[in-house]
Design an enzyme around this catalytic site. Structure first.
Site, PDB file in Angstrom:
ATOM      1  N   HIS A 202       2.818 -37.392 -37.792  1.00 15.70           N
ATOM      2  CA  HIS A 202       3.165 -35.987 -37.616  1.00 15.70           C
ATOM      3  C   HIS A 202       3.373 -35.703 -36.138  1.00 15.70           C
ATOM      4  CE1 HIS A 202      -1.211 -35.988 -37.066  1.00 15.70           C
ATOM      5  NE2 HIS A 202      -1.161 -34.751 -36.595  1.00 15.70           N
TER       6      HIS A 202
ATOM      7  N   HIS B  66       1.994 -33.619 -33.757  1.00 16.33           N
ATOM      8  CA  HIS B  66       1.024 -33.173 -32.759  1.00 16.33           C
ATOM      9  C   HIS B  66       0.967 -34.130 -31.565  1.00 16.33           C
ATOM     10  CE1 HIS B  66      -1.349 -30.397 -35.708  1.00 16.33           C
ATOM     11  NE2 HIS B  66      -0.324 -29.794 -35.163  1.00 16.33           N
TER      12      HIS B  66
ATOM     13  N   ASP C   1      -1.271 -35.405 -29.739  1.00 15.94           N
ATOM     14  CA  ASP C   1      -2.199 -36.531 -29.694  1.00 15.94           C
ATOM     15  C   ASP C   1      -1.833 -37.610 -30.717  1.00 15.94           C
ATOM     16  OD1 ASP C   1      -2.974 -34.791 -31.783  1.00 15.94           O
ATOM     17  OD2 ASP C   1      -5.032 -35.537 -31.760  1.00 15.94           O
ATOM     18  N   HIS C   2      -0.638 -37.492 -31.282  1.00 12.75           N
ATOM     19  CA  HIS C   2      -0.100 -38.529 -32.171  1.00 12.75           C
ATOM     20  C   HIS C   2       1.269 -39.016 -31.717  1.00 12.75           C
ATOM     21  CE1 HIS C   2      -3.173 -38.142 -35.416  1.00 12.75           C
ATOM     22  NE2 HIS C   2      -3.354 -37.001 -34.774  1.00 12.75           N
TER      23      HIS C   2
ATOM     24  N   HIS D  72      -1.642 -30.189 -43.081  1.00 18.28           N
ATOM     25  CA  HIS D  72      -2.114 -30.111 -41.690  1.00 18.28           C
ATOM     26  C   HIS D  72      -0.942 -29.670 -40.819  1.00 18.28           C
ATOM     27  CE1 HIS D  72      -4.349 -31.158 -38.085  1.00 18.28           C
ATOM     28  NE2 HIS D  72      -3.395 -31.993 -37.712  1.00 18.28           N
TER      29      HIS D  72
ATOM     30  N   ASP E  89      -3.858 -37.228 -39.801  1.00 15.46           N
ATOM     31  CA  ASP E  89      -4.857 -36.156 -39.883  1.00 15.46           C
ATOM     32  C   ASP E  89      -4.863 -35.470 -41.253  1.00 15.46           C
ATOM     33  OD1 ASP E  89      -5.406 -36.707 -37.261  1.00 15.46           O
ATOM     34  OD2 ASP E  89      -4.640 -34.813 -36.453  1.00 15.46           O
TER      35      ASP E  89
ATOM     36  N   HIS F  74      -9.181 -39.976 -36.591  1.00 15.27           N
ATOM     37  CA  HIS F  74     -10.264 -39.450 -35.752  1.00 15.27           C
ATOM     38  C   HIS F  74     -11.636 -39.856 -36.290  1.00 15.27           C
ATOM     39  CE1 HIS F  74      -7.714 -36.717 -33.353  1.00 15.27           C
ATOM     40  NE2 HIS F  74      -7.029 -36.545 -34.478  1.00 15.27           N
TER      41      HIS F  74
END
Length: 317
Positions: A114, A116, A118-119, A172, A191, A229
């Site tokens: 996805h 975001h 941090d990905h 998400h 996530d 995570h």
């Protein structure tokens, strides 16, 4: 055939079978990141997890797991027969480059679950090394840096000597996907699903997210779930608050707490364990959960899921 690939990644439409096996290696965290309220690791030192492998007709498919940012896990998957190596998301380019150097692998692909940061934050830096193809969700293609191939539900991705089925697991984020390797028995969920939890519902709807979780729940019990995570300790406390009468959950929590006290990772997990203990997969199964979040008789499952998700968002245990 996708552009810029020397070692082999192709996509086709609808269904696939595949053959692989797994070797898992892991260690834990370093820096800080920031979507939502992420719990810190119990320890910040380098940690390790035992390795295992299982050969198949296609050779050995390796999964290397390592720390990124404050609580992300980075994953590299490596096909020994072709030399193809893919990053599952890119939280931190430096961490990926370090691990690639340590393993002696050359990155050929990035598989984003996805959009975001941090990905996807390391996409462009890792791609700049050359001959790296970025694959990501079609619904979010405008938000995926450096994307070359946009995939969605029903697509098949051929990586090295094996295949992955792309699953729509939106909720998400709207376009979130998971990469499921059926014969390997492994799914990379980003996530969308966590050990004993699921991601916050930033963009999707309750009905969309509940459908996604049902799809993930339909995978075989022995499927290894690689989430993004280390949230299990916090998730365990919430799970116990809504289903304290679940004996299998209490046993699992004891194991989680013991691992975290030793600084060991709790990821990956098995889908069978998630089905028995993850409250977000049990809203249509557990009357205890439904009662504890204030669901009324006959209330639709997606509405109850939304209540469980809201309860977790507000949980301070």
């Amino acid at each position: 055939m996708l552009p810029g690939i020397g070692t082999g990644l192709t996509t086709t439409r609808k269904f696939a079978t595949c053959a692989i096996a797994a070797l898992v290696q892991a260690s834990l965290p370093s820096r800080s990141s920031g979507l939502s309220n992420r719990p810190a690791f119990a320890r910040s030192s380098q940690l390790s997890m035992s390795s295992s492998s299982c050969p198949t007709s296609s050779g050995t498919f390796k999964v290397h797991q390592f720390p990124c940012l404050s609580d992300n896990y980075g994953y590299l998957i490596h096909d020994e027969s072709t030399g193809a190596t893919a990053a599952i998301d890119t939280p931190d380019a430096d961490a990926y480059k370090r691990e690639l150097d340590r393993k002696g692998w050359k990155l050929t692909h990035v598989l984003n679950t996805h959009h975001h940061w941090d990905h996807t934050g390391g996409n462009l830096e890792l791609k700049s090394a050359g001959d790296v193809t970025v694959v990501g969700p079609a619904v979010e293609k405008e938000k995926i840096p450096g994307i070359d191939s946009a995939l969605g539900e029903g697509d098949t991705l051929t990586f090295g000597g094996t295949n992955a089925r792309v699953m729509d697991v939106g909720g998400h984020t709207n376009g979130h996907v998971a990469f499921y390797f059926p014969d390997e028995g492994a799914v990379f969920v980003g996530d969308s699903l966590f050990s004993l939890g699921c991601g916050r519902m930033f963009e999707g709807t309750p009905s969309q997210y509940w459908k996604s979780l049902q799809n993930l729940r339909s995978l075989p019990d022995d499927t290894t779930v690689y989430c993004a995570h280390e949230y299990t300790e916090s998730n365990a406390k919430f799970a116990k608050s809504v289903e304290p009468g679940n004996a299998e959950l209490i046993t699992r929590i004891d194991d989680v707490m013991a691992k975290r006290s030793r600084g060991e990772p709790t990821v990956p997990s098995k889908m069978g364990d998630e089905k028995k203990t993850n409250p977000f997969l049990r809203v249509d199964i557990s009357e205890e959960i439904r009662s504890n979040v204030g669901a009324t008789s006959g209330e639709p499952d997606d509405v109850v899921f939304a209540k469980v998700r809201k309860a977790k968002d507000n949980f301070r245990g």
